[in-house]
Write an enzyme that holds these catalytic residues in place. Structure first.
Site, PDB file in Angstrom:
ATOM      1  N   ARG A  58       0.835  -1.218   0.000  1.00 37.12           N
ATOM      2  CA  ARG A  58       0.000   0.000   0.000  1.00 37.12           C
ATOM      3  C   ARG A  58       0.867   1.264   0.000  1.00 37.12           C
ATOM      4  O   ARG A  58       0.417   2.346  -0.387  1.00 37.12           O
ATOM      5  CB  ARG A  58      -0.988  -0.005   1.183  1.00 37.12           C
ATOM      6  N   TYR A 112     -15.240  15.077 -17.341  1.00 38.04           N
ATOM      7  CA  TYR A 112     -15.903  13.776 -17.246  1.00 38.04           C
ATOM      8  C   TYR A 112     -16.997  13.816 -16.167  1.00 38.04           C
ATOM      9  O   TYR A 112     -16.802  14.405 -15.097  1.00 38.04           O
ATOM     10  CB  TYR A 112     -14.824  12.728 -16.912  1.00 38.04           C
ATOM     11  N   ASP A 185      -6.714  16.689 -17.135  1.00 39.53           N
ATOM     12  CA  ASP A 185      -6.983  15.270 -17.368  1.00 39.53           C
ATOM     13  C   ASP A 185      -6.606  15.000 -18.823  1.00 39.53           C
ATOM     14  O   ASP A 185      -7.250  15.495 -19.752  1.00 39.53           O
ATOM     15  CB  ASP A 185      -8.472  14.992 -17.085  1.00 39.53           C
ATOM     16  N   LYS A 210      -7.760   3.617 -20.149  1.00 39.55           N
ATOM     17  CA  LYS A 210      -8.040   3.937 -21.551  1.00 39.55           C
ATOM     18  C   LYS A 210      -6.780   3.726 -22.408  1.00 39.55           C
ATOM     19  O   LYS A 210      -6.310   2.608 -22.506  1.00 39.55           O
ATOM     20  CB  LYS A 210      -8.591   5.358 -21.630  1.00 39.55           C
TER      21      LYS A 210
HETATM   22  N1  PLP Z   1     -11.187  10.895 -16.835  1.00 36.05           N
HETATM   23  C1  PLP Z   1     -11.762  10.716 -18.040  1.00 36.05           C
HETATM   24  C2  PLP Z   1     -11.581  11.758 -19.098  1.00 36.05           C
HETATM   25  C3  PLP Z   1     -12.511   9.572 -18.303  1.00 36.05           C
HETATM   26  O1  PLP Z   1     -13.089   9.406 -19.506  1.00 36.05           O
HETATM   27  C4  PLP Z   1     -12.656   8.607 -17.269  1.00 36.05           C
HETATM   28  C5  PLP Z   1     -13.471   7.391 -17.498  1.00 36.05           C
HETATM   29  O2  PLP Z   1     -14.101   7.227 -18.500  1.00 36.05           O
HETATM   30  C6  PLP Z   1     -12.066   8.851 -16.026  1.00 36.05           C
HETATM   31  C7  PLP Z   1     -11.326   9.993 -15.842  1.00 36.05           C
HETATM   32  C8  PLP Z   1     -12.218   7.860 -14.907  1.00 36.05           C
HETATM   33  O3  PLP Z   1     -11.438   6.757 -15.165  1.00 36.05           O
HETATM   34  P1  PLP Z   1     -11.719   5.310 -14.524  1.00 36.05           P
HETATM   35  O4  PLP Z   1     -12.948   4.774 -15.170  1.00 36.05           O
HETATM   36  O5  PLP Z   1     -10.466   4.564 -14.820  1.00 36.05           O
HETATM   37  O6  PLP Z   1     -11.919   5.541 -13.060  1.00 36.05           O
END
Ligand code: PLP
Length: 397
Positions: A58, A112, A185, A210
């Protein structure tokens, strides 16, 4: 030592044999929750930070550390920390900016949905206020930053699902003039298409689920900071909130990362071909794809730009979108993006489902909008699949 009983051997035999002289060429999966040392003195030195090492997974693990170093290097940051999911990484980045009761976050209206919900349903209860604005309207962003003096500004390099490209340089300037830190992001661009830290952003976040991973078989998140000083806060969130990345996932993501450049180049080339064909198609009403002439889009790696395309059908309704998506035989209906296969998502019932229809309309997300994450397949096969599904959706023979 006397011969051990089988019950003892079952527990200890074969373990802790040390590394052979040869170096493994790929980082192994260190599936170990804890690490032992020859003496307590040495362990104490590792615990205190005087000596580099691992004590408890951890707090850090060699497999995860290898991934952190790889993502840090490709984003050209000072420090990186991995988490169990992209959302855990978004959360950690926000906390690392020292948000506290009374702080304000100025967020792009296009971030998001779960990031919006994290801010508006969880962090709000801790006294953190969030204001959302359209980050493509820089004058409004500047005015709001001056008025609110936010602690943090947060945006995405390429927005979901309309694929608007953020002018990161301008946002950096606005953030820093007003005492804010800028979190970007970078999930939709990946470090192959854009490195926000090089443009002055303070922290970069990835849903590694992704493009970094790319094979739809692992979830993870990474935060990279331009400032070594953030290490303490990022590691604290990992240790104390506990959303650590599993070692198996770290290994999968690390393997995916090696082909990121190849995948993205192919995906973007396919996406551009798709966008070019669909813009001319009489059964497609509108195509969303970054405009290479746009100032912000020019900062994406040329000529690749973006590996996603969003479309509205000529019949821009939910029923037609569903019929189109149901008719696809190759492209996968899937709630994600960035994978080696082409996938389609219906934002109004997936990523933007929680928004009121009126708010979706304000954001430009129609009920017929379809987001396509383009894969590495032969593009002719993808086009043929889309062509036949367009005909079914519009009842064309
Ligand atoms: N940021 C973006 C732009 C996303 O599209 C996503 C998920 O689709 C996330 C963060 C969150 O990622 P996770 O699903 O791995 O928690």
């Amino acid at each position: 030592m006397t011969e051990q009983d089988i019950r003892t051997k079952l527990v200890h035999a074969g373990e802790r044999r040390g590394l052979p002289d040869a170096q493994p060429v790929a980082t192994p999966i260190y599936a170990s929750a804890t690490f032992t040392y020859d003496s307590m003195a040495e362990m104490d030195r590792v615990f205190s930070g005087e000596k580099q090492g691992f004590v408890y997974t951890r707090y850090g693990n060699p497999t995860t550390a290898a991934l952190e170093e790889a993502v840090r290097a490709v984003e050209e940051g000072a420090v990186a920390c991995a988490y169990a999911t992209g959302m855990a990484a978004v959360h950690a980045a926000l906390l690392a900016c020292d948000l506290r009761s009374g702080s304000t976050v100025l967020a792009s209206q296009d971030v998001y949905g779960a990031t919006t919900n994290l801010l508006n349903t969880i962090l709000i209860n801790f006294g953190v206020k969030t204001v959302h604005v359209d980050f493509s309207d820089l004058e409004t962003v500047r005015a709001k930053a001056r008025e609110l003096r936010p602690q943090v500004m947060i945006a995405e390099t390429i927005s979901n699902p309309l694929l608007k490209v953020c002018d990161i340089e301008a946002c950096v300037q606005i953030a820093h003039e007003n005492g804010a830190r800028l979190i970007v992001d970078n999930t939709f661009a990946s470090p192959y298409l854009r490195q926000p830290l090089k443009l002055g952003a303070d922290l970069v976040v990835h849903s590694a689920t992704k493009y970094l991973s790319g094979h739809a078989d692992a979830m993870g998140g990474v935060v990279v900071s331009r400032d070594e000083m953030d290490k303490g806060a990022l590691v604290s969130v990992m240790k104390l909130v506990g959303g650590v990345l599993g070692v198996w996932e770290a290994h999968e993501i690390m393997r995916g990362l090696k082909t990121l450049g190849l995948r993205i180049e192919r995906q973007c080339t396919n996406a551009q071909r798709l966008a070019a064909e669909l813009v001319e198609h009489n059964l497609v009403g509108r195509v969303y794809y970054p405009d290479s002439a746009d100032k912000a889009a020019r900062l994406l790696r040329q000529p690749f730009l973006c590996a996603l395309v969003s479309i509205e059908l000529q019949e821009n309704t939910r029923a037609a979108a569903f019929s189109f998506m149901n008719s696809l035989k190759l492209c996968v209906r899937s709630t994600s993006l960035g994978d080696v296969f082409t996938s389609v998502l219906h934002p109004a019932t997936a990523s933007h489902r929680d928004l009121l229809p009126a708010r979706r309309r304000e954001l430009g997300i129609s009920d017929g909008l379809i987001r396509i994450s383009v894969g590495i397949e032969d593009v002719e096969d993808v086009l043929a699949d889309i062509e036949q599904a367009l005909k079914v959706a519009h009842k064309v023979e």
